[in-house]
Design an enzyme around this catalytic site. Structure first.
Site, mmCIF file in Angstrom:
data_model
loop_
_atom_site.group_PDB
_atom_site.id
_atom_site.type_symbol
_atom_site.label_atom_id
_atom_site.label_comp_id
_atom_site.label_asym_id
_atom_site.label_seq_id
_atom_site.Cartn_x
_atom_site.Cartn_y
_atom_site.Cartn_z
ATOM 1 N N ASP A 191 1.194 -4.472 9.237
ATOM 2 C CA ASP A 191 -0.129 -3.453 8.849
ATOM 3 C C ASP A 191 -1.227 -4.528 8.692
ATOM 4 O OD1 ASP A 191 -1.876 -1.966 7.548
ATOM 5 O OD2 ASP A 191 -0.814 -0.984 6.389
ATOM 6 N N PHE A 237 0.827 -1.136 -0.091
ATOM 7 C CA PHE A 237 0.130 -0.007 -0.009
ATOM 8 C C PHE A 237 0.993 1.269 -0.082
ATOM 9 C CE2 PHE A 237 -3.048 3.129 2.083
ATOM 10 C CZ PHE A 237 -4.192 2.721 1.412
ATOM 11 N N ARG A 296 -12.167 -4.672 -6.594
ATOM 12 C CA ARG A 296 -12.090 -5.539 -5.424
ATOM 13 C C ARG A 296 -13.531 -5.632 -4.946
ATOM 14 N NH1 ARG A 296 -8.292 -2.494 -1.224
ATOM 15 N NH2 ARG A 296 -10.014 -1.017 -1.312
ATOM 16 N N TYR A 327 -11.573 1.889 10.165
ATOM 17 C CA TYR A 327 -12.716 2.256 9.504
ATOM 18 C C TYR A 327 -13.223 1.155 8.358
ATOM 19 C CZ TYR A 327 -8.842 4.287 6.501
ATOM 20 O OH TYR A 327 -7.662 4.570 6.114
ATOM 21 N N LYS A 328 -12.353 0.381 8.275
ATOM 22 C CA LYS A 328 -12.555 -0.579 7.169
ATOM 23 C C LYS A 328 -13.590 -1.870 7.809
ATOM 24 C CE LYS A 328 -8.604 0.434 4.658
ATOM 25 N NZ LYS A 328 -7.179 0.593 4.474
HETATM 26 C C1 LIG Z 1 -6.387 1.433 4.479
HETATM 27 C C2 LIG Z 1 -4.848 1.259 4.373
HETATM 28 C C3 LIG Z 1 -3.839 2.180 5.061
HETATM 29 C C4 LIG Z 1 -4.677 3.569 5.463
HETATM 30 O O1 LIG Z 1 -3.736 4.368 6.285
HETATM 31 P P1 LIG Z 1 -4.367 5.710 6.755
HETATM 32 O O2 LIG Z 1 -3.363 6.482 7.293
HETATM 33 O O3 LIG Z 1 -5.613 5.458 7.658
HETATM 34 O O4 LIG Z 1 -4.872 6.525 5.479
HETATM 35 C C5 LIG Z 1 -2.590 1.934 5.301
HETATM 36 N N1 LIG Z 1 -2.241 0.712 4.955
HETATM 37 C C6 LIG Z 1 -2.955 -0.225 4.423
HETATM 38 C C7 LIG Z 1 -2.480 -1.478 3.824
HETATM 39 C C8 LIG Z 1 -4.380 0.234 4.178
HETATM 40 O O5 LIG Z 1 -5.309 -0.709 3.479
#
Ligand SMILES: *Cc1c(COP(=O)(O)O)cnc(C)c1O
Length: 400
Positions: free
Chosen positions: A185, A123, A360, A210-211
């Site tokens: 992560d 990511f 997705r 938030y997911k």
């Molecule tokens: C959604 C997501 C993030 C989001 O990071 P934020 O700091 O909340 O914007 C980070 N890493 C992964 C792998 C994600 O899927």
């Protein structure tokens, strides 16, 4: 194809988690939402709690703080036990995943400097955090295709437990046993698959709420540090919420014992209440039961993909083996972007697009039904058969 919509409806009727759907807000029964892996739904209890808390703020003002101030650790403890397989005192909630990643990677580099490594296709924020740290500290950043073979001569690695594009699960225990100190992560695994941080020997982890945890847009993220490691680590951000005797307003920084040393500034009290309600729902359903249903929903996607989508030029972009897959299935197609737009604009199905060619399809077992999956793939097949992806504006939007 043997499977009918009635079969899907029968599975919903037999689903032990079916009643959880009523605990979420639905404003449009036609719309099929397969993007709970990007932003979870609003729980009914959260709406009520936020109203009550806003009133509380209006009424009590600063005298509310004694009740509010411990939310980062209170919600952290709930997450630790219900979702993360960690102990109370190992998790706090606050700041974003990005900021928490920075804190932990920086603290880990203080213990032993050296090259930092992550997957080339991890990511973006994970890569950027490491890129920035590498530049600030003059260490090498290695972006690799095969993370496992790169771990032995790196100091710190960032690995996504579930890959955001393919949904593939990384083997925590195996990767932890190599040379690098791994920061995990958990954004796409928290609330979606069972996680045993202690059992897998994880030292450091972050993830968002938030997911799958339904904490709300921009809800604060969590940060985990294994108990044994806490005394040796310091946050790179020396803030007053990590300070011993915070309100003594002492001159020198002296962080508290324990996970609280990773707090920085004033916690977002309303947001934390929303996270708490989301996590409570996941805890009530139980991650093991959620996983079981998620596997069945994803298998249905794959079955329908093979029968209906593969003949239209789609390819599976996720592992077929459920044991190696998180809670979404990616389907790949050369016209993925316009197909994704057409799905949203013309078929009222909300997935998301991840470049270069993946759509997705995320399932959130707290509220996704088997008929939702059935109808979504049916609508997808219909619109591609009719070529409707050629009828949408192909301009790339600000948010995909
Ligand atoms: C959604 C997501 C993030 C989001 O990071 P934020 O700091 O909340 O914007 C980070 N890493 C992964 C792998 C994600 O899927």
């Amino acid at each position: 194809m043997a499977l009918t919509r009635a079969d899907a409806a029968a599975r919903d009727a037999a689903d032990p988690l079916a009643a959880f759907r009523e605990r979420f807000v639905f404003t449009d029964e036609q719309r099929i939402y397969l993007d709970g892996n990007s932003l979870g739904r609003l729980p009914v209890a959260t709406r009520e709690r936020l109203h009550a808390l806003a009133d509380d703020w209006g009424d009590r003002l600063v005298s509310g703080w004694p009740d509010w101030i411990d939310a980062p650790t209170r919600v952290g403890d709930l997450l630790a036990e219900a979702v993360l397989g960690a102990q109370p005192g190992e998790v706090i909630v606050g700041d974003s995943t990005t900021v928490n990643l920075y804190k932990l990677c920086s603290a880990a580099l203080d213990l032993g400097p050296g090259p930092v490594v992550t997957n080339r296709d991890n990511f973006p924020t994970d890569r950027y955090v490491l890129e920035g740290l590498a530049a600030q500290r003059g260490v090498e950043l290695r972006l690799v295709d095969d993370i496992e073979s790169a771990l032995d001569d790196a100091a710190v690695a960032v690995i996504s437990h579930v890959d955001y594009r393919s949904g593939e699960i990384a083997d925590m225990r195996r990767l932890n046993a190599r040379g690098a100190r791994v920061v995990w992560d958990l954004c796409h695994s928290a609330g979606a698959i069972p996680i045993g941080l202690r059992d897998a020997g994880v030292e450091l982890a972050v993830g968002c709420t938030y997911k799958y945890l339904n904490g709300g847009p921009g809800a604060p993220a969590f940060l985990y540090v294994a108990d044994e490691l806490q005394p040796r680590l310091r946050s790179p951000i020396w803030g007053w919420f990590g300070q011993r005797d915070q309100f003594a307003m002492e001159r020198d920084y002296d962080p508290v014992e324990g996970i609280g040393r990773f707090l920085a500034g004033t916690p977002p009290v309303l947001d934390l209440a929303a996270v708490e309600e989301g996590v409570k729902l996941t805890a009530a359903a139980g991650v093991d039961r959620l996983r079981e249903k998620s596997l069945a929903l994803c298998e249905l996607i794959i079955e329908l993909h093979d029968a209906w989508l593969a003949p239209l030029g789609f390819e599976l972009g996720s592992p077929r083996d459920g044991a190696r897959r998180g809670s979404h299935v990616s389907v790949r197609h050369p016209e993925a972007w316009p197909i994704c737009r057409a799905l949203i604009e013309r078929a009222d199905v909300i997935p998301d697009f991840r470049g270069p060619d993946s759509i997705r399809l995320g399932v959130a077992p707290l509220y996704t039904r088997f008929v939702d999956v059935y109808d979504a793939i049916d609508r997808l097949r219909g619109l591609v058969e009719r070529g409707e992806q050629r009828l949408v504006d192909p301009e790339r939007a600000r948010v995909t």
